[in-house]
Design an enzyme around this catalytic site. Structure first.
Site, short mmCIF file in Angstrom:
data_model
loop_
_atom_site.label_atom_id
_atom_site.label_comp_id
_atom_site.label_asym_id
_atom_site.label_seq_id
_atom_site.Cartn_x
_atom_site.Cartn_y
_atom_site.Cartn_z
N ASN A 41 -10.51 -0.29 -0.61
CA ASN A 41 -8.41 -0.08 -0.58
C ASN A 41 -7.88 -0.39 -1.21
O ASN A 41 -7.48 -2.13 -1.88
CB ASN A 41 -8.78 -1.00 0.47
CG ASN A 41 -7.06 -0.74 1.66
OD1 ASN A 41 -5.77 -0.13 -0.07
ND2 ASN A 41 -6.13 -1.17 2.10
N HIS A 88 -3.22 7.61 1.70
CA HIS A 88 -3.38 6.04 1.27
C HIS A 88 -5.06 6.24 1.59
O HIS A 88 -5.44 6.01 2.59
CB HIS A 88 -2.70 4.85 1.74
CG HIS A 88 -3.21 3.85 1.70
ND1 HIS A 88 -3.73 3.57 0.23
CD2 HIS A 88 -3.39 3.05 2.07
CE1 HIS A 88 -3.52 1.91 1.00
NE2 HIS A 88 -3.49 1.70 2.16
N CYS A 120 0.74 -1.02 -0.44
CA CYS A 120 -0.22 0.51 0.18
C CYS A 120 0.74 1.44 0.51
O CYS A 120 0.22 2.03 -0.44
CB CYS A 120 -1.12 -0.46 1.09
SG CYS A 120 -1.94 -1.51 1.14
O1 UT7 Z 1 -3.61 -0.57 3.91
C1 UT7 Z 1 -3.38 -0.98 4.98
C2 UT7 Z 1 -2.79 -1.12 6.30
N1 UT7 Z 1 -4.59 -1.50 6.61
C3 UT7 Z 1 -4.89 -1.14 7.02
O2 UT7 Z 1 -4.84 0.57 7.68
C4 UT7 Z 1 -6.51 -1.35 7.78
C5 UT7 Z 1 -6.43 -1.41 9.54
N2 UT7 Z 1 -7.26 -1.85 9.90
C6 UT7 Z 1 -8.49 -1.82 9.93
O3 UT7 Z 1 -8.75 -0.97 9.27
C7 UT7 Z 1 -9.19 -2.10 11.36
O4 UT7 Z 1 -8.96 -2.50 11.64
C8 UT7 Z 1 -10.56 -3.15 10.69
C9 UT7 Z 1 -11.48 -2.11 9.13
C10 UT7 Z 1 -10.05 -4.18 9.64
C11 UT7 Z 1 -11.47 -4.40 11.48
O5 UT7 Z 1 -12.16 -3.04 12.71
P1 UT7 Z 1 -12.20 -2.74 13.76
O6 UT7 Z 1 -12.62 -1.83 14.45
O7 UT7 Z 1 -10.38 -2.40 14.14
O8 UT7 Z 1 -12.33 -4.42 14.16
P2 UT7 Z 1 -11.93 -5.53 15.46
O9 UT7 Z 1 -11.12 -6.13 14.38
O10 UT7 Z 1 -11.53 -4.86 16.37
O11 UT7 Z 1 -13.08 -6.07 15.33
C12 UT7 Z 1 -13.99 -5.56 16.43
C13 UT7 Z 1 -15.39 -6.39 16.11
C14 UT7 Z 1 -14.68 -8.11 16.28
O12 UT7 Z 1 -15.32 -8.97 16.96
P3 UT7 Z 1 -15.92 -9.10 18.81
O13 UT7 Z 1 -14.78 -9.89 19.02
O14 UT7 Z 1 -15.98 -7.91 19.48
O15 UT7 Z 1 -16.82 -10.36 18.91
C15 UT7 Z 1 -14.58 -8.62 14.90
O16 UT7 Z 1 -15.01 -9.94 14.49
O17 UT7 Z 1 -15.89 -6.87 14.62
C16 UT7 Z 1 -15.68 -7.70 14.80
N3 UT7 Z 1 -15.56 -7.84 12.68
C17 UT7 Z 1 -16.70 -7.84 12.28
N4 UT7 Z 1 -18.40 -7.31 12.30
C18 UT7 Z 1 -19.00 -7.84 11.63
C19 UT7 Z 1 -14.45 -7.34 12.43
N5 UT7 Z 1 -14.58 -7.50 10.38
C20 UT7 Z 1 -16.27 -7.80 10.76
C21 UT7 Z 1 -16.93 -7.01 9.02
N6 UT7 Z 1 -18.60 -7.58 9.99
N7 UT7 Z 1 -16.40 -7.67 8.53
#
Ligand code: UT7
Length: 314
Positions: free
Chosen positions: A271, A241, A112
């Site tokens: 992305n 980005h 990225c």
């Molecule tokens: O381009 C390269 C660099 N990449 C990035 O910069 C990406 C960086 N990361 C992110 O953008 C975020 O971390 C994500 C969008 C991937 C995830 O968001 P988050 O707020 O960090 O969520 P999390 O991973 O802490 O997950 C929170 C909850 C979890 O459930 P529990 O454990 O609280 O029950 C996940 O299982 O959200 C759940 N979850 C989802 N729920 C519905 C994870 N993905 C999804 C989804 N839909 N698609």
């Protein structure tokens, strides 16, 4: 006389197939509400039958047309991609052939952060006088390495291409660039193939990547401005980005840049890795927001990890 590397043309291309959050609700345990709130993405484009070079070609033709440069006038092609058409030859050489150019051409891989790495590399060739016109492309078919059953990554990544022509100029262009890599973060964001006998899929520790992205990109934006003796008030636009709207907002807040000065395409593009900055740039240029003489900041971070910034006068 010192030569500057100035962007003289931009172009972009998106595949026609739109996949909305509602489409993803049908195959994944997710919702439009969750994806919108946590990422800012509403829809993304996904290829049907096209490869990375196909997208790169369309974006490049538009950039060359805007720059009024013929393919035979290009001195170098640098194509940044995570998803090359083949292991070899470089996708850049296929692009060179399809454009009808005859210059050297190579691929560059920094996921990225690929576009800022490619732009900074091209800048060196212009500033040392060995090239006058360089085609710099970010093109990706990330959908080919997404695990479509993994809701934490399938909602994020998408396909597209952006291109710029970088030309030698006596007065203005890229003012500053900074690149970093730290390979100790491999397991945070990588593709899980083992050697070249399998393709693998994207694996990401999303929450950890999120925190590191906010910290690294905020520090980077601050350092870049300091080293240019500028503040965020001197920026006309930040073109970041496009990974997550919450990351973009956190970085803007840290450098006290109002979101009205940020080009945001996440909602429609998702992305697109190395393509996301030149895609957003081209959108801003073609809708008239980005004008000649504007001061722009590009910044991005990606795959296990590389990150960087470019500050320039457009
Ligand atoms: O381009 C390269 C660099 N990449 C990035 O910069 C990406 C960086 N990361 C992110 O953008 C975020 O971390 C994500 C969008 C991937 C995830 O968001 P988050 O707020 O960090 O969520 P999390 O991973 O802490 O997950 C929170 C909850 C979890 O459930 P529990 O454990 O609280 O029950 C996940 O299982 O959200 C759940 N979850 C989802 N729920 C519905 C994870 N993905 C999804 C989804 N839909 N698609």
């Amino acid at each position: 006389m010192k030569k500057y590397a100035r962007i003289t043309g931009t172009g972009s291309y998106l595949p026609t197939k739109v996949v909305t959050n509602f489409d993803l609700e049908k195959t994944l345990d997710t919702s439009d509400e969750w994806i919108t709130a946590r990422t800012g993405i509403k829809e993304r484009r996904i290829v049907t039958g096209q490869n990375t070079c196909d997208l790169a070609l369309e974006a490049s033709i538009k950039a060359l047309s805007m720059a009024k440069i013929e393919p035979e006038e290009i001195d170098l092609i640098i194509l940044s991609t995570t998803t090359p058409d083949k292991i070899f030859p470089a996708t850049a050489t296929m692009l060179q052939n399809r454009l009808g150019a005859s210059c050297p051409a190579f691929d560059l891989q920094a996921v990225c952060a690929g576009f800022v790495f490619a732009l900074t590399t091209a800048q060196q060739y212009i500033e040392n006088g060995s090239a006058k016109n360089i085609l710099v492309v970010g093109s990706e078919t990330m959908s080919k390495i997404v695990d479509w059953s993994d809701r934490s990554t399938a909602i994020l990544f998408a396909d597209g291409a952006g291109a710029v022509v970088l030309s030698a100029d006596n007065t203005t262009g890229i003012k500053h660039s900074k690149l970093f890599s730290d390979g100790s973060y491999l397991s945070s964001l990588h593709v899980n193939n083992n050697g070249i006998d399998e393709l693998g899929t994207i694996q990401m520790e999303g929450n950890e990547v999120f925190k590191i992205a906010v910290n690294r990109l905020s520090d980077l934006a601050e350092e870049t401005l300091n080293e240019c003796n500028m503040s965020s008030e001197d920026l006309t636009w930040m073109v970041p980005h496009q990974a997550n709207i919450r990351i973009i907002k956190a970085v803007a807040k840290r450098i006290k840049l109002p979101m009205e000065k940020v080009i945001q395409t996440l909602d429609k593009h998702g992305n697109t890795s190395a393509a996301s900055i030149p895609l957003a740039l081209d959108v801003g240029v073609r809708d008239g927001r980005i004008k000649k003489g504007d001061t722009l900041l590009f910044e991005g971070i990606g795959g296990g990890f590389s990150w960087g910034s470019v500050l320039l006068e457009y």
